[in-house]
Design a protein around this motif. Structure first.
Motif, PDB file in Angstrom:
ATOM      1  N   SER A 299     -36.612   2.262  54.853  1.00  0.00           N
ATOM      2  CA  SER A 299     -35.784   2.759  53.943  1.00  0.00           C
ATOM      3  C   SER A 299     -35.422   4.372  53.808  1.00  0.00           C
ATOM      4  O   SER A 299     -34.574   4.852  53.475  1.00  0.00           O
ATOM      5  N   ASN A 300     -36.289   5.135  54.593  1.00  0.00           N
ATOM      6  CA  ASN A 300     -36.003   6.383  54.796  1.00  0.00           C
ATOM      7  C   ASN A 300     -36.117   6.841  56.236  1.00  0.00           C
ATOM      8  O   ASN A 300     -36.459   7.915  56.711  1.00  0.00           O
ATOM      9  N   ALA A 301     -35.440   6.068  56.821  1.00  0.00           N
ATOM     10  CA  ALA A 301     -35.251   6.465  58.308  1.00  0.00           C
ATOM     11  C   ALA A 301     -34.778   7.706  58.523  1.00  0.00           C
ATOM     12  O   ALA A 301     -35.431   8.494  59.455  1.00  0.00           O
ATOM     13  N   LYS A 302     -33.732   8.170  58.110  1.00  0.00           N
ATOM     14  CA  LYS A 302     -32.989   9.424  58.319  1.00  0.00           C
ATOM     15  C   LYS A 302     -33.967  10.481  57.968  1.00  0.00           C
ATOM     16  O   LYS A 302     -34.079  11.702  58.570  1.00  0.00           O
ATOM     17  N   ILE A 303     -34.633  10.405  56.927  1.00  0.00           N
ATOM     18  CA  ILE A 303     -35.617  11.213  56.563  1.00  0.00           C
ATOM     19  C   ILE A 303     -36.617  11.796  57.434  1.00  0.00           C
ATOM     20  O   ILE A 303     -37.226  12.671  57.842  1.00  0.00           O
ATOM     21  N   TYR A 304     -36.739  10.739  58.089  1.00  0.00           N
ATOM     22  CA  TYR A 304     -38.264  10.664  59.065  1.00  0.00           C
ATOM     23  C   TYR A 304     -37.642  10.782  60.497  1.00  0.00           C
ATOM     24  O   TYR A 304     -38.563  10.680  61.505  1.00  0.00           O
ATOM     25  N   GLY A 305     -36.294  11.125  60.849  1.00  0.00           N
ATOM     26  CA  GLY A 305     -35.662  11.387  61.993  1.00  0.00           C
ATOM     27  C   GLY A 305     -35.212  10.405  63.032  1.00  0.00           C
ATOM     28  O   GLY A 305     -34.976  10.591  64.128  1.00  0.00           O
ATOM     29  N   PHE A 306     -35.031   9.232  62.194  1.00  0.00           N
ATOM     30  CA  PHE A 306     -34.623   8.055  62.817  1.00  0.00           C
ATOM     31  C   PHE A 306     -32.975   7.728  62.688  1.00  0.00           C
ATOM     32  O   PHE A 306     -32.702   8.298  61.571  1.00  0.00           O
ATOM     33  N   ARG A 307     -32.398   7.104  63.277  1.00  0.00           N
ATOM     34  CA  ARG A 307     -30.985   6.568  63.140  1.00  0.00           C
ATOM     35  C   ARG A 307     -31.027   5.563  61.856  1.00  0.00           C
ATOM     36  O   ARG A 307     -32.020   5.207  61.546  1.00  0.00           O
ATOM     37  N   ASP A 308     -29.851   5.021  61.798  1.00  0.00           N
ATOM     38  CA  ASP A 308     -29.695   3.886  60.913  1.00  0.00           C
ATOM     39  C   ASP A 308     -30.646   2.753  61.247  1.00  0.00           C
ATOM     40  O   ASP A 308     -30.459   2.438  62.436  1.00  0.00           O
ATOM     41  N   PRO A 309     -31.404   2.460  60.486  1.00  0.00           N
ATOM     42  CA  PRO A 309     -32.333   1.205  60.733  1.00  0.00           C
ATOM     43  C   PRO A 309     -31.762   0.125  61.286  1.00  0.00           C
ATOM     44  O   PRO A 309     -32.655  -0.920  62.035  1.00  0.00           O
ATOM     45  N   MET A 310     -30.688  -0.187  61.033  1.00  0.00           N
ATOM     46  CA  MET A 310     -29.954  -1.646  61.490  1.00  0.00           C
ATOM     47  C   MET A 310     -29.489  -1.364  62.890  1.00  0.00           C
ATOM     48  O   MET A 310     -28.574  -2.575  63.376  1.00  0.00           O
ATOM     49  N   LYS A 311     -29.396  -0.346  63.574  1.00  0.00           N
ATOM     50  CA  LYS A 311     -29.121   0.052  64.972  1.00  0.00           C
ATOM     51  C   LYS A 311     -29.924  -0.399  65.632  1.00  0.00           C
ATOM     52  O   LYS A 311     -31.126  -0.133  65.605  1.00  0.00           O
ATOM     53  N   ILE A 312     -29.592  -0.926  66.827  1.00  0.00           N
ATOM     54  CA  ILE A 312     -30.224  -1.452  67.883  1.00  0.00           C
ATOM     55  C   ILE A 312     -30.194  -0.808  69.383  1.00  0.00           C
ATOM     56  O   ILE A 312     -28.896  -0.380  69.629  1.00  0.00           O
ATOM     57  N   CYS A 313     -31.201  -0.415  69.968  1.00  0.00           N
ATOM     58  CA  CYS A 313     -31.040   0.557  70.958  1.00  0.00           C
ATOM     59  C   CYS A 313     -30.924  -0.210  72.281  1.00  0.00           C
ATOM     60  O   CYS A 313     -29.787   0.066  73.005  1.00  0.00           O
ATOM     61  N   CYS A 314     -31.437  -1.458  72.571  1.00  0.00           N
ATOM     62  CA  CYS A 314     -31.141  -2.278  73.779  1.00  0.00           C
ATOM     63  C   CYS A 314     -30.256  -3.506  73.645  1.00  0.00           C
ATOM     64  O   CYS A 314     -30.914  -4.279  72.750  1.00  0.00           O
ATOM     65  N   GLY A 315     -29.552  -3.644  74.609  1.00  0.00           N
ATOM     66  CA  GLY A 315     -28.543  -4.873  74.378  1.00  0.00           C
ATOM     67  C   GLY A 315     -27.262  -4.392  73.893  1.00  0.00           C
ATOM     68  O   GLY A 315     -26.977  -3.341  73.534  1.00  0.00           O
ATOM     69  N   ILE A 316     -26.240  -5.362  74.047  1.00  0.00           N
ATOM     70  CA  ILE A 316     -25.032  -5.243  73.556  1.00  0.00           C
ATOM     71  C   ILE A 316     -24.696  -6.068  72.476  1.00  0.00           C
ATOM     72  O   ILE A 316     -24.871  -7.384  72.501  1.00  0.00           O
ATOM     73  N   HIS A 317     -24.312  -5.685  71.289  1.00  0.00           N
ATOM     74  CA  HIS A 317     -24.075  -6.256  70.226  1.00  0.00           C
ATOM     75  C   HIS A 317     -22.837  -5.747  69.501  1.00  0.00           C
ATOM     76  O   HIS A 317     -22.544  -4.804  68.868  1.00  0.00           O
ATOM     77  N   GLU A 318     -21.707  -6.657  69.461  1.00  0.00           N
ATOM     78  CA  GLU A 318     -20.403  -6.396  69.070  1.00  0.00           C
ATOM     79  C   GLU A 318     -20.105  -7.398  67.826  1.00  0.00           C
ATOM     80  O   GLU A 318     -19.373  -8.638  68.043  1.00  0.00           O
ATOM     81  N   SER A 319     -20.217  -6.996  66.587  1.00  0.00           N
ATOM     82  CA  SER A 319     -19.935  -7.877  65.560  1.00  0.00           C
ATOM     83  C   SER A 319     -18.749  -8.491  65.437  1.00  0.00           C
ATOM     84  O   SER A 319     -18.420  -9.491  65.268  1.00  0.00           O
ATOM     85  N   TYR A 320     -17.614  -7.613  65.867  1.00  0.00           N
ATOM     86  CA  TYR A 320     -16.163  -7.790  65.436  1.00  0.00           C
ATOM     87  C   TYR A 320     -15.672  -8.986  66.607  1.00  0.00           C
ATOM     88  O   TYR A 320     -14.798  -9.856  66.588  1.00  0.00           O
ATOM     89  N   MET A 321     -16.741  -9.014  67.776  1.00  0.00           N
ATOM     90  CA  MET A 321     -16.372 -10.042  68.755  1.00  0.00           C
ATOM     91  C   MET A 321     -17.218 -11.058  68.831  1.00  0.00           C
ATOM     92  O   MET A 321     -17.258 -11.996  69.603  1.00  0.00           O
ATOM     93  N   ASP A 322     -18.280 -11.139  68.025  1.00  0.00           N
ATOM     94  CA  ASP A 322     -19.408 -12.035  68.162  1.00  0.00           C
ATOM     95  C   ASP A 322     -20.235 -12.111  69.472  1.00  0.00           C
ATOM     96  O   ASP A 322     -20.327 -13.097  69.729  1.00  0.00           O
ATOM     97  N   VAL A 323     -20.278 -10.922  69.885  1.00  0.00           N
ATOM     98  CA  VAL A 323     -20.989 -10.636  71.455  1.00  0.00           C
ATOM     99  C   VAL A 323     -22.317 -10.215  71.301  1.00  0.00           C
ATOM    100  O   VAL A 323     -22.588  -9.401  70.556  1.00  0.00           O
ATOM    101  N   ASP A 324     -23.103 -10.892  71.964  1.00  0.00           N
ATOM    102  CA  ASP A 324     -24.466 -10.388  72.004  1.00  0.00           C
ATOM    103  C   ASP A 324     -25.001 -10.691  73.354  1.00  0.00           C
ATOM    104  O   ASP A 324     -25.062 -11.960  74.048  1.00  0.00           O
ATOM    105  N   VAL A 325     -25.181  -9.714  74.024  1.00  0.00           N
ATOM    106  CA  VAL A 325     -26.118  -9.650  75.283  1.00  0.00           C
ATOM    107  C   VAL A 325     -27.475  -8.910  74.953  1.00  0.00           C
ATOM    108  O   VAL A 325     -27.325  -7.792  74.855  1.00  0.00           O
TER     109      VAL A 325
END
Length: 388
Positions: A299-325
């Motif tokens: 809930s407070n990711a940015k306050i604690y120094g993190f990015r958007d909590p829904m962002k994923i570091c490892c892998g490729i995910h493109e919602s507009y193309m339905d791509v998931d690696v």
């Protein structure tokens, strides 16, 4: 009139305090550290330090890159909360029971395995992908481990043969940790009706309580129990949602139905643990609200120094193309092979691979829960052998 010898009085008071605590199962003073000689852990991916990797094949790179510099049997870029527990107690990282090479069980064993459940698979309608190493199986493995330890320790004639074995008399002084249940609920929400879900949760809680009682009867006395985290947050669950219905997600972006089930399970489990304190009075049951700690971070990711909590570091995910690696996997996209690699800045992400936490997030959570801030009773893990 007799003079009061305050030195003798102090000794008597200390002795009585010690005896009172002894009556609850241990010779320990209220201000002493517990000095746990070992950790025995039971759980799923959140605390698996090599079980699934040993059983079904190694976890690929870039898992483990941030701390170990290589895959280390953990579904993260580095350490898990169980690793920070070991560090906090001054113990080595806990070797997986299933890992036959390079394992050292002198200070405990880890029976956790990724995708494990509380309720065994053939008693549910869960699909494939659930681990065969349910909590009951893990407990059976512990039974065998403890029995074999005693036999091997008694048979050893050379002191060197005992260096990687736990001491038989230390099982009752060890810390027993638990982090399991999210796979039961994740699968159940997808497959069961509301009425069926209501029946599954008490079954999970009862099975959990049976395991705790079983270990208690074998001499376990200090229990550190994590409730289930907010699995409705997992980015994998919300990656490609379109035409979002009102009420599907909460203000943070979590799947509300999933989290409601988690909250209900946690409520029932806490009530059962409270009852166990009365039923098994010589044990110390520490119930950890990991849900609240994790939800605070999300809930407070940015306050604690993190990015958007829904962002994923490892892998490729493109919602507009339905791509998931997925992390560590390869795929062909537009006739080109691509690799689901790391973002390179995992220390700013909460989600490592869409399902599991990054080491930085695990470290943040561990710092909040190990000091007792989210514990019932409120005491740090170093004192969690004390009954309340």
């Amino acid at each position: 009139m007799h003079k009061i010898d305050f030195k003798k009085l102090k000794v008597v008071i200390l002795a009585l305090a010690s005896l009172a605590l002894c009556g609850r199962g241990r010779w320990i003073t209220a201000w002493a550290q517990c000095n746990f000689p070992a950790i025995y852990n039971f759980g799923d991916t959140n605390s698996d330090t090599g079980g699934i990797s040993a059983a079904f094949g190694p976890i690929p790179s870039p898992y483990g890159e941030s701390f170990f510099g290589r895959p280390a049997g953990r579904y993260s870029d580095g350490r898990l909360i169980i690793d920070f527990i070991a560090e906090n107690l001054g113990l080595p990282y806990v070797s997986s029971y299933l890992d036959s090479l390079g394992a050292d069980f002198r200070h405990g064993a880890n029976f956790a395995a990724g995708a494990s459940t509380i309720v065994i698979q053939n008693e549910t309608i869960f699909e494939s992908g659930i681990s065969p190493f349910s909590l009951e199986v893990q407990t059976t493995q512990f039974d065998q481990f403890k029995s074999r330890t005693y036999d091997l320790y008694q048979q050893a004639t050379d002191p060197l043969d005992k260096t990687t074995l736990p001491r038989p008399n230390e099982f009752s002084r060890a810390l027993y940790t638990f982090d399991i249940g999210q796979n039961d609920l994740s699968a159940a929400v997808r497959k069961l009706t509301g009425a069926q879900l209501e029946a599954v949760i008490p079954k999970m809680v009862n099975r959990f309580a049976m395991v705790l009682t079983r270990l208690y009867l074998q001499g376990a006395r200090a229990f550190w129990i994590h409730n289930i985290g907010p699995i409705g947050w997992l980015p994998v669950a919300t990656l490609h949602i379109r035409n979002q219905k009102p009420g599907l997600l909460d203000k943070v972006g979590c799947m509300q139905r999933l989290n409601r089930m988690v909250v209900e399970f946690n409520r029932q489990l806490k009530a059962r643990v409270t009852n166990l304190r009365a039923e098994l009075p010589y044990a110390a049951f520490n119930f950890i609200d990991i849900y609240s700690a994790k939800y605070d971070l999300i809930s407070n990711a940015k306050i604690y120094g993190f990015r958007d909590p829904m962002k994923i570091c490892c892998g490729i995910h493109e919602s507009y193309m339905d791509v998931d690696v997925w992390c560590g996997q390869r795929a062909i996209i537009n006739y080109t092979e691509v690799f689901g690699g790391s973002c390179g800045t995992a220390d700013t992400y909460i989600s490592w691979d869409g399902v599991h936490f990054s080491e930085a997030a695990n470290h943040w959570i561990a710092n909040r829960v190990l000091n007792g801030s989210y514990s019932d009773p409120p005491m740090p893990i170093s004192k969690s052998c004390l009954t309340s």
